[in-house]
Enzyme design. Structure first.
Site, PDB file in Angstrom:
ATOM      1  N   CYS A   1       2.217   6.743  13.044  1.00  0.00           N
ATOM      2  CA  CYS A   1       2.861   7.985  12.603  1.00  0.00           C
ATOM      3  C   CYS A   1       2.668   9.078  13.649  1.00  0.00           C
ATOM      4  O   CYS A   1       3.591   9.856  13.933  1.00  0.00           O
ATOM      5  CB  CYS A   1       2.328   8.413  11.247  1.00  0.00           C
TER       6      CYS A   1
ATOM      7  N   ILE B   1       2.172   2.954   2.501  1.00  0.00           N
ATOM      8  CA  ILE B   1       3.329   2.833   3.387  1.00  0.00           C
ATOM      9  C   ILE B   1       4.358   1.879   2.786  1.00  0.00           C
ATOM     10  O   ILE B   1       5.560   2.172   2.752  1.00  0.00           O
ATOM     11  CB  ILE B   1       2.891   2.359   4.784  1.00  0.00           C
TER      12      ILE B   1
ATOM     13  N   GLY C   1       0.831  -1.196   0.000  1.00  0.00           N
ATOM     14  CA  GLY C   1       0.000   0.000   0.000  1.00  0.00           C
ATOM     15  C   GLY C   1       0.866   1.247   0.000  1.00  0.00           C
ATOM     16  O   GLY C   1       2.041   1.214  -0.388  1.00  0.00           O
TER      17      GLY C   1
ATOM     18  N   ASN D   1       3.442  12.076   7.475  1.00  0.00           N
ATOM     19  CA  ASN D   1       3.022  10.912   8.265  1.00  0.00           C
ATOM     20  C   ASN D   1       3.620   9.628   7.728  1.00  0.00           C
ATOM     21  O   ASN D   1       4.035   8.751   8.497  1.00  0.00           O
ATOM     22  CB  ASN D   1       1.489  10.829   8.303  1.00  0.00           C
TER      23      ASN D   1
END
Length: 289
Positions: free
Chosen positions: A127, A16, A14, A268
């Site tokens: 995050c 991240i 994804g 983040n």
């Protein structure tokens, strides 16, 4: 100790996971040997392949069959990490959890990063935790906090499906970590996923209630926290405001993605992935970076 190159794998493709792959490829000490998903049609897997990484849609079973790996990064979901942890606990020397599962030892590099090379299962909290805990830890070293509140604001394009589904776990895990690192009696975490255009920067607004807070000592602690965060892995970390009055400190900080493929507002994603890669690099070099 002699620096060595580590073979690593990423679970999850994804938002991240893809940024994590890019950061791993930029590291001289880490080799991305596999990116694993569960759906062969996933856009993230195709993009990982475009970045030059071997891919698989076979989930953690495929990862176990393709090993051994020195480090596995789990960028899936809190629920999935429970199963992944059970499967990988004895198969991987270092498992780095980027989900809010609350499993493993919580690590914030600017706070307890010196101990991290000794751990085998690391939990990076969230995050919001990575951005706020360095500040909160600094403020509560000399003052006992009775209440801490953290409000994180993230741009909607930076929040993937897994993160949205894990908001309850995100809040619970971050609150627990704040209490652990600060000793606060109570902690409350709120999350604002902003659809604003242009996207806003990643921001954490913190309120600390602690008897005896003094403006001069608070400002000194914040400067130290900012310096530590920037030195460890987040050059784009900035304290943007602070007010101290009647035993209450209100502090705001922003994190900007300063390197790599991310837009600046995706702090983040940057803050947690930079921490993950740094901890793996520590394992490779045998020392804090």
């Amino acid at each position: 100790m002699t620096t060595k190159s580590l073979n690593v794998a990423v679970l999850g493709a994804g938002l991240i996971g893809l940024d994590l792959v890019a950061k791993i490829q930029a590291s001289p000490n880490l080799n991305c040997r596999l990116v694993v998903g569960r759906d062969p049609k996933t856009l993230g897997l195709r993009r990982a392949a475009d970045l030059g990484c071997p891919i698989s849609a076979g989930g953690v079973t495929a990862l176990l069959g393709a090993g051994p790996f020195d480090v596995v990064f789990d960028a899936t979901s809190a629920a999935a990490h429970t199963a992944h942890s059970a499967a990988l606990s004895e198969a991987v020397p270092l498992l780095v959890d980027l989900t809010p599962s609350s499993l493993g030892i919580p690590v914030v590099p600017a706070v307890n990063g010196l101990d991290a090379p000794h751990y085998g299962h690391i939990n990076l909290i969230s995050c919001g935790g990575q951005a706020s805990i360095p500040v909160l830890h600094a403020l509560t070293r000399d003052h006992a906090a009775t209440y801490i509140e953290v409000v994180t604001t993230v741009a909607s394009p930076t929040v993937g499906r897994a993160t949205r589904l894990n908001l309850d776990e995100y809040i619970a895990t971050t609150q627990a970590a704040i209490r652990t690192f600060t000793g606060a009696e109570q902690a409350k975490v709120l999350v604002n996923i902003s659809p604003a255009v242009p996207p806003p920067p990643f921001r954490v607004a913190m309120t600390v209630q602690a008897p005896g807070l003094e403006p001069a000592r608070v400002h000194a602690a914040l400067k130290d926290a900012e310096r530590q965060a920037q030195a460890w892995c987040t050059p784009g970390f900035t304290i943007t405001s602070c007010r101290v009055t009647d035993g209450r400190a209100t502090v705001a900080a922003e994190v900007t993605a300063t390197v790599g493929r991310l837009p600046a507002y995706a702090g983040n994603l940057h803050v947690i992935n930079a921490a993950a890669v740094l901890l793996a690099e520590q394992r490779a070099t045998g020392k804090a970076l």
